[in-house]
Write an enzyme that holds these catalytic residues in place. Structure first.
Site, mmCIF file in Angstrom:
data_model
loop_
_atom_site.group_PDB
_atom_site.id
_atom_site.type_symbol
_atom_site.label_atom_id
_atom_site.label_comp_id
_atom_site.label_asym_id
_atom_site.label_seq_id
_atom_site.Cartn_x
_atom_site.Cartn_y
_atom_site.Cartn_z
ATOM 1 N N CYS A 18 29.729 42.006 39.217
ATOM 2 C CA CYS A 18 30.179 40.990 38.743
ATOM 3 C C CYS A 18 28.992 40.155 37.357
ATOM 4 O O CYS A 18 28.160 40.607 37.334
ATOM 5 C CB CYS A 18 29.814 39.358 40.039
ATOM 6 S SG CYS A 18 30.006 38.363 39.234
ATOM 7 N N ASN A 19 29.755 39.877 36.313
ATOM 8 C CA ASN A 19 29.399 39.940 34.988
ATOM 9 C C ASN A 19 28.433 39.010 35.549
ATOM 10 O O ASN A 19 26.749 38.915 34.643
ATOM 11 C CB ASN A 19 29.911 40.342 34.096
ATOM 12 C CG ASN A 19 30.820 40.858 34.076
ATOM 13 O OD1 ASN A 19 30.154 42.202 32.744
ATOM 14 N ND2 ASN A 19 32.263 41.988 34.465
ATOM 15 N N THR A 20 29.009 37.620 35.736
ATOM 16 C CA THR A 20 28.234 36.246 35.897
ATOM 17 C C THR A 20 26.761 36.314 36.690
ATOM 18 O O THR A 20 26.018 35.622 36.068
ATOM 19 C CB THR A 20 29.384 35.065 36.397
ATOM 20 O OG1 THR A 20 30.106 35.435 35.451
ATOM 21 C CG2 THR A 20 28.596 33.582 35.954
ATOM 22 N N TYR A 39 31.969 31.703 39.887
ATOM 23 C CA TYR A 39 30.490 31.518 39.289
ATOM 24 C C TYR A 39 30.497 31.118 37.727
ATOM 25 O O TYR A 39 29.519 30.804 37.596
ATOM 26 C CB TYR A 39 30.050 32.655 39.580
ATOM 27 C CG TYR A 39 29.497 33.087 40.936
ATOM 28 C CD1 TYR A 39 30.201 32.523 41.679
ATOM 29 C CD2 TYR A 39 28.740 34.119 41.250
ATOM 30 C CE1 TYR A 39 29.534 32.733 43.389
ATOM 31 C CE2 TYR A 39 28.207 34.425 42.087
ATOM 32 C CZ TYR A 39 29.042 33.914 43.824
ATOM 33 O OH TYR A 39 28.717 34.033 44.997
ATOM 34 N N GLY A 40 31.988 31.229 37.578
ATOM 35 C CA GLY A 40 31.957 31.259 35.939
ATOM 36 C C GLY A 40 31.434 30.215 35.001
ATOM 37 O O GLY A 40 30.763 30.295 34.110
ATOM 38 N N THR A 49 34.880 41.137 35.567
ATOM 39 C CA THR A 49 35.250 42.390 36.474
ATOM 40 C C THR A 49 36.876 42.104 36.875
ATOM 41 O O THR A 49 37.680 42.945 37.336
ATOM 42 C CB THR A 49 34.456 42.348 37.801
ATOM 43 O OG1 THR A 49 34.410 41.271 38.294
ATOM 44 C CG2 THR A 49 33.723 42.905 37.414
ATOM 45 N N ASP A 70 31.112 40.517 44.999
ATOM 46 C CA ASP A 70 31.463 39.283 43.666
ATOM 47 C C ASP A 70 31.467 38.006 43.888
ATOM 48 O O ASP A 70 32.055 37.850 45.061
ATOM 49 C CB ASP A 70 32.520 40.666 42.854
ATOM 50 C CG ASP A 70 33.022 39.265 41.507
ATOM 51 O OD1 ASP A 70 32.390 38.783 41.034
ATOM 52 O OD2 ASP A 70 34.611 39.485 41.801
ATOM 53 N N SER A 71 31.702 37.122 43.433
ATOM 54 C CA SER A 71 32.070 35.707 43.518
ATOM 55 C C SER A 71 33.593 35.971 44.393
ATOM 56 O O SER A 71 34.068 34.967 44.953
ATOM 57 C CB SER A 71 32.287 35.023 42.116
ATOM 58 O OG SER A 71 32.596 35.549 41.302
#
Lengths: 267, 267
Positions: free
Chosen positions: A75-77, A44-45, A186, A12-13
């Protein structure tokens, strides 16, 4: 079926993916995990898809070099830019968006699904596209909640300010009559109590980690590759920068499973 | 004295330094400016000093290559790691901390100065050290306000949530009886109205950009190097990532001065 004691790699970021790691580590106590938090370059968003893809590939290559057995984009992004890929460098690749969308469709009765996430995730409409590909007549209501990540990182849980923001962000979704809400970032499970206070018991909250655990259960059942019974599992966390803030929050979040010293990596 | 039509180079991790650029562009309408926003790697506030130094040096070298006549670190977090340096690669180097500290000491009557900033700025005590080096018996009250940057970036100005957070963050400083408050993060001037609502008229707010303008006035008077009278000045903004969010906020913030297309740079 053949077992495999190698680690599961995920990234994840920053801290957010630790909610996914926590769910998976609870669901699979015998599995080892290697987590990368790209703290040096978070968030990251608000970055462009090209930049996020470059960063993501660097981390996936790093995990491959560390000999993990599968890859998870926690991570969704980052998931939005790897949405269609099911393998990377010869390893199975999972993202959090497909599983979240399927779970939402299983849960909804009103056929009205809400999705909250970062600006990039929402602007990319990855959940809406995935939901509609699975069920074309589903009604999707998306909402960016840019302050939720900093509120979660500040540990502002059960907090007046967080609930005020939740009320503000969720008002249009509640008015639309959603009965299912995808926590499409997340970090958001950390604020689950505050979000649930606004949505009430009538709305099912969908959390990536729990959903992903079920998908992986099915994957192991079909393809094998789970850790052998009695495997002495480990938990390892790497970050691209070392901050005391990260270490502190990670310790709290991951209980009762423990991990050693954070490892600083250069990508 | 000799004039110099070359640009003044300045940088920040993102949008925040634009408040400094705005102050300077207003104070010096004939000067040209070249601004770098390191959007791809923001925020700096939660990164280690080593990482911030590495990023800062990359940007200063970039500005030097673009032939600027002086360098300004328009970012408090980055200023803390370049605090003692007055030159870089042969060019005069300014940071925002020294000027802010001097201005606060000129303003205070109670000898009680408050400083708000990011976690990194506050944990490094750069303002406290600088203030005490200038006046050893000054009382300094520091407070990290980690949510102010996201609130500013979301444009949550004159907002209930911002004022609630301001009240919470500033309560200990107000109790201590400060009469001067250093806005120790370049984002914070965007929230000046909300902060002033909490502090009231009895507290002087110190803003980096305004203070720096005075320092530069003095520098030009002593050393020369100001733009020639009637200089056709330009404003150029470079970022390490292109986001529509940055472009939109920059346009709003910089009015009435305008700039051309944002330039994407790779460091």
């Amino acid at each position: 079926m053949k077992s495999d004691s190698r680690s599961i790699g995920l990234f994840d970021s920053g801290l957010g993916g630790l909610t996914v790691l926590k769910s998976l580590a609870q669901a699979f106590p015998e599995e080892s995990f290697l987590y990368v938090g790209d703290v040096a370059r978070l968030p990251y968003g608000n970055k462009s898809p090209e930049t996020i893809r470059k960063y993501g590939e660097q981390i996936l290559h790093f995990l491959k070099q560390r000999d993990v057995k599968m890859l998870i984009i926690a991570c969704n992004t980052a998931s939005t830019v790897f949405l269609k890929e099911t393998a990377f460098a010869g390893l199975p690749l999972f993202n959090v968006i497909g599983p979240g969308a399927s779970a939402a469709l299983n849960a909804t009765k009103s056929n009205k699904v809400g999705v909250i996430g970062t600006s990039t995730t929402v602007q990319g409409h990855a959940y809406e596209k995935t939901l509609k590909a699975l069920r074309s007549d589903v009604n999707v209501y998306e909402q960016a909640c840019p302050l939720f990540v900093p509120l979660a990182e500040e540990g502002m849980v059960n907090d007046e300010v967080t609930q005020l923001m939740a009320k503000r962000y969720l008002a249009p979704l509640m008015s639309a009559g959603i009965d299912t809400l995808v926590l499409g970032c997340t970090h958001y499970p950390m604020l689950k109590a505050d979000i649930a206070q606004v949505t009430g018991a009538g709305v099912t909250l969908i959390e990536s980690g729990d959903v992903l655990a079920k998908i992986m259960q099915a994957h192991f059942a079909t393809h094998g590759g789970a850790a052998p019974v009695g495997n002495k599992s480990t938990l390892q966390i790497c970050t691209t920068d070392v901050t005391s803030h990260f270490a502190r929050l990670a310790q709290t979040l991951m209980q009762p499973r423990t991990f050693g010293e954070l490892e600083r990596i250069v990508l």
